[in-house]
Enzyme design. Sequence first.
Site, PDB file in Angstrom:
ATOM      1  N   HIS A  74      42.021 161.398  63.227  1.00 17.87           N
ATOM      2  CA  HIS A  74      42.351 162.520  62.356  1.00 17.87           C
ATOM      3  C   HIS A  74      41.730 162.347  60.973  1.00 17.87           C
ATOM      4  CE1 HIS A  74      45.557 163.944  65.186  1.00 17.87           C
ATOM      5  NE2 HIS A  74      45.463 162.672  65.569  1.00 17.87           N
TER       6      HIS A  74
ATOM      7  N   SER B 105      38.462 151.709  71.207  1.00 14.11           N
ATOM      8  CA  SER B 105      37.251 151.242  70.552  1.00 14.11           C
ATOM      9  C   SER B 105      37.552 150.952  69.095  1.00 14.11           C
ATOM     10  CB  SER B 105      36.127 152.263  70.709  1.00 14.11           C
ATOM     11  OG  SER B 105      34.903 151.665  70.359  1.00 14.11           O
TER      12      SER B 105
ATOM     13  N   ASP C 174      45.705 155.300  65.155  1.00 11.23           N
ATOM     14  CA  ASP C 174      46.480 154.107  65.474  1.00 11.23           C
ATOM     15  C   ASP C 174      45.485 152.966  65.690  1.00 11.23           C
ATOM     16  OD1 ASP C 174      48.582 155.888  65.526  1.00 11.23           O
ATOM     17  OD2 ASP C 174      49.265 155.350  67.544  1.00 11.23           O
TER      18      ASP C 174
END
Length: 288
Positions: free
Chosen positions: A152, A254, A96
Amino acid sequence: MRSAFLRLLMQEDLNFLLTNRLPRRWATRIVGRIAAIEHPLVARPALAAWRFFSDVDLSDAATTRFRSLRDGFVRRLKPGARPVDPDPAVLASPCDAIVGAHGQIAGQGVWQVKGYPYRLDELIPDAALAERFRDGSFVTLRLTAAMYHRFHAPADLTVEGVTYLSGDCWNVNPIALRRVERLFCRNERAVIEARLQGTALPLLLVPVAAILVASIRLSFLDTERNLRERGPGRTPCEVAVAKGDEMGWFEHGSTIIVILPRGISLAPTLIEGAPIRAGERLAIIDQR
């Protein structure tokens, strides 16, 4: 009241002063320790402050009961909350994020924001490795404090090595990116080398740490120690990771920079400043 307070904090000079002019490493260590404390007298106000300042959405979280602030940061999601684009020619977003600077690499030249260029061989310590991505493409993905912090595999990958580089802990928000030249090349980061299974196409994922809980853990290496505890240097490996499988997590928001070779094009739907979710279309393989 909340919106007025947040508007005050986002005033550019004040935000930069508060998030960068304090001792960054000291603040990062202190906040990291506070985030790990599970005692309710510390954890509850820390979690309440996180929810107040970041307006976090926990509707897709597997649980909303967290033992510590760090538990909230590294929360898992409900099954199926991030479906992965099934097209084998599509590289999915690893996380995300807010889409940042992206586009074609000019030789080895990329940029953090308009007017602030840097070079791949400054970001990546191996000049020969950086050269493999000459004239390729890149996309910067910024994770905010409210977002899901795990990342991922964007495709079926074989991870061939990880290089950890110790560094600073500058904030990576747009305000800092407009003020600190070569910021990503200064900060603590990891260079994850991979290739797409079934092809000769290489791929780099570069998680960049930032101020406060600047901790990167990689599921396929060692989740008991973060990369800082393992120490600087390159760790060779040969690990197969299926598309959508977890690769690691940040213990605070981050940035991940995805670096692609010629033969893979960024999706035309990417818009700087727009949100993207893990699993959504990020790039497309042009050739096999």
